[in-house]
Design a protein around this motif. Sequence first.
Motif, mmCIF file in Angstrom:
data_model
loop_
_atom_site.group_PDB
_atom_site.id
_atom_site.type_symbol
_atom_site.label_atom_id
_atom_site.label_comp_id
_atom_site.label_asym_id
_atom_site.label_seq_id
_atom_site.Cartn_x
_atom_site.Cartn_y
_atom_site.Cartn_z
ATOM 1 N N MET A 1 0.828 -1.176 0.000
ATOM 2 C CA MET A 1 0.000 0.000 0.000
ATOM 3 C C MET A 1 0.878 1.248 0.000
ATOM 4 O O MET A 1 1.890 1.305 0.668
ATOM 5 C CB MET A 1 -0.857 0.027 1.260
ATOM 6 C CG MET A 1 -1.959 -0.942 1.284
ATOM 7 S SD MET A 1 -3.441 -0.040 0.833
ATOM 8 C CE MET A 1 -4.612 -1.309 0.835
ATOM 9 N N THR A 2 0.438 2.223 -0.712
ATOM 10 C CA THR A 2 1.160 3.484 -0.744
ATOM 11 C C THR A 2 0.444 4.505 0.138
ATOM 12 O O THR A 2 -0.704 4.318 0.523
ATOM 13 C CB THR A 2 1.248 4.033 -2.181
ATOM 14 O OG1 THR A 2 -0.066 4.323 -2.633
ATOM 15 C CG2 THR A 2 1.928 3.049 -3.107
ATOM 16 N N ALA A 3 1.156 5.588 0.432
ATOM 17 C CA ALA A 3 0.582 6.647 1.263
ATOM 18 C C ALA A 3 -0.661 7.234 0.602
ATOM 19 O O ALA A 3 -1.642 7.554 1.267
ATOM 20 C CB ALA A 3 1.618 7.728 1.517
ATOM 21 N N LYS A 4 -0.625 7.340 -0.713
ATOM 22 C CA LYS A 4 -1.770 7.910 -1.437
ATOM 23 C C LYS A 4 -2.986 6.997 -1.314
ATOM 24 O O LYS A 4 -4.105 7.463 -1.136
ATOM 25 C CB LYS A 4 -1.388 8.117 -2.897
ATOM 26 C CG LYS A 4 -2.327 9.011 -3.640
ATOM 27 C CD LYS A 4 -1.762 9.400 -4.983
ATOM 28 C CE LYS A 4 -2.577 10.526 -5.557
ATOM 29 N NZ LYS A 4 -1.999 11.068 -6.763
ATOM 30 N N GLU A 5 -2.770 5.683 -1.390
ATOM 31 C CA GLU A 5 -3.876 4.733 -1.260
ATOM 32 C C GLU A 5 -4.470 4.772 0.146
ATOM 33 O O GLU A 5 -5.664 4.578 0.322
ATOM 34 C CB GLU A 5 -3.398 3.313 -1.573
ATOM 35 C CG GLU A 5 -3.073 3.083 -3.029
ATOM 36 C CD GLU A 5 -2.447 1.731 -3.272
ATOM 37 O OE1 GLU A 5 -2.244 0.960 -2.316
ATOM 38 O OE2 GLU A 5 -2.140 1.434 -4.428
ATOM 39 N N LEU A 6 -3.622 5.012 1.154
ATOM 40 C CA LEU A 6 -4.092 5.070 2.530
ATOM 41 C C LEU A 6 -4.671 6.433 2.891
ATOM 42 O O LEU A 6 -5.282 6.592 3.935
ATOM 43 C CB LEU A 6 -2.939 4.743 3.497
ATOM 44 C CG LEU A 6 -2.426 3.317 3.445
ATOM 45 C CD1 LEU A 6 -1.195 3.175 4.318
ATOM 46 C CD2 LEU A 6 -3.507 2.351 3.904
ATOM 47 N N GLY A 7 -4.451 7.422 2.048
ATOM 48 C CA GLY A 7 -4.967 8.763 2.313
ATOM 49 C C GLY A 7 -4.125 9.540 3.299
ATOM 50 O O GLY A 7 -4.655 10.357 4.050
ATOM 51 N N ILE A 8 -2.825 9.302 3.307
ATOM 52 C CA ILE A 8 -1.929 9.995 4.224
ATOM 53 C C ILE A 8 -1.372 11.239 3.543
ATOM 54 O O ILE A 8 -0.753 11.150 2.491
ATOM 55 C CB ILE A 8 -0.770 9.084 4.672
ATOM 56 C CG1 ILE A 8 -1.310 7.853 5.377
ATOM 57 C CG2 ILE A 8 0.193 9.847 5.580
ATOM 58 C CD1 ILE A 8 -0.253 6.806 5.679
ATOM 59 N N ASN A 9 -1.585 12.378 4.163
ATOM 60 C CA ASN A 9 -1.034 13.632 3.677
ATOM 61 C C ASN A 9 0.326 13.818 4.351
ATOM 62 O O ASN A 9 0.384 13.936 5.581
ATOM 63 C CB ASN A 9 -1.970 14.788 4.034
ATOM 64 C CG ASN A 9 -1.430 16.128 3.619
ATOM 65 O OD1 ASN A 9 -0.388 16.234 2.988
ATOM 66 N ND2 ASN A 9 -2.150 17.169 3.988
ATOM 67 N N PRO A 10 1.441 13.840 3.618
ATOM 68 C CA PRO A 10 2.760 13.991 4.238
ATOM 69 C C PRO A 10 2.908 15.251 5.084
ATOM 70 O O PRO A 10 3.699 15.280 6.014
ATOM 71 C CB PRO A 10 3.720 14.024 3.050
ATOM 72 C CG PRO A 10 2.998 13.330 1.964
ATOM 73 C CD PRO A 10 1.534 13.641 2.177
ATOM 74 N N GLU B 1 -5.433 7.935 15.155
ATOM 75 C CA GLU B 1 -5.447 7.982 13.687
ATOM 76 C C GLU B 1 -4.218 7.290 13.109
ATOM 77 O O GLU B 1 -4.309 6.574 12.112
ATOM 78 C CB GLU B 1 -5.467 9.430 13.206
ATOM 79 C CG GLU B 1 -6.750 10.164 13.469
ATOM 80 C CD GLU B 1 -6.634 11.642 13.157
ATOM 81 O OE1 GLU B 1 -7.611 12.173 12.607
ATOM 82 O OE2 GLU B 1 -5.599 12.261 13.447
ATOM 83 N N THR B 2 -3.079 7.496 13.740
ATOM 84 C CA THR B 2 -1.835 6.876 13.270
ATOM 85 C C THR B 2 -1.921 5.362 13.347
ATOM 86 O O THR B 2 -1.569 4.658 12.399
ATOM 87 C CB THR B 2 -0.633 7.391 14.082
ATOM 88 O OG1 THR B 2 -0.568 8.810 13.951
ATOM 89 C CG2 THR B 2 0.656 6.769 13.603
ATOM 90 N N ALA B 3 -2.402 4.855 14.470
ATOM 91 C CA ALA B 3 -2.545 3.400 14.626
ATOM 92 C C ALA B 3 -3.495 2.832 13.577
ATOM 93 O O ALA B 3 -3.224 1.792 12.982
ATOM 94 C CB ALA B 3 -3.028 3.071 16.033
ATOM 95 N N ARG B 4 -4.598 3.536 13.327
ATOM 96 C CA ARG B 4 -5.568 3.071 12.321
ATOM 97 C C ARG B 4 -4.949 3.047 10.931
ATOM 98 O O ARG B 4 -5.092 2.076 10.187
ATOM 99 C CB ARG B 4 -6.811 3.963 12.330
ATOM 100 C CG ARG B 4 -7.890 3.512 11.357
ATOM 101 C CD ARG B 4 -9.062 4.476 11.303
ATOM 102 N NE ARG B 4 -8.678 5.843 10.967
ATOM 103 C CZ ARG B 4 -8.402 6.264 9.725
ATOM 104 N NH1 ARG B 4 -8.444 5.434 8.719
ATOM 105 N NH2 ARG B 4 -8.073 7.525 9.514
ATOM 106 N N LEU B 5 -4.222 4.109 10.576
ATOM 107 C CA LEU B 5 -3.597 4.179 9.253
ATOM 108 C C LEU B 5 -2.539 3.099 9.067
ATOM 109 O O LEU B 5 -2.371 2.565 7.967
ATOM 110 C CB LEU B 5 -2.963 5.559 9.038
ATOM 111 C CG LEU B 5 -3.932 6.711 8.813
ATOM 112 C CD1 LEU B 5 -3.192 8.036 8.880
ATOM 113 C CD2 LEU B 5 -4.645 6.559 7.488
#
Length: 65
Positions: free
Chosen positions: A1-10, A18-22
């Motif tokens: 999985m990439t950050a974009k797929e997970l919806g993580i904004n750098p 939220e971090t644990a969930r991601l």
Amino acid sequence: MTAKELGINPAGRYSRKETARLMGISLMTLQRRVWAGFILPRRHKCNNRPYFTGAEIVRCLNEAW
């Protein structure tokens, strides 16, 4: 999985929950990784609560997997 797929904004800030969930881990596992130095939280200046930057989450995910 990439950050974009997970919806993580750098540039974003994320709470412990939220971090644990991601990352797909429990809060206790996240705490163990913090104690071990795998992921480093920052602290809000006004209330001293920990938060994680999106860039730190992405870095940790890329190193772990």
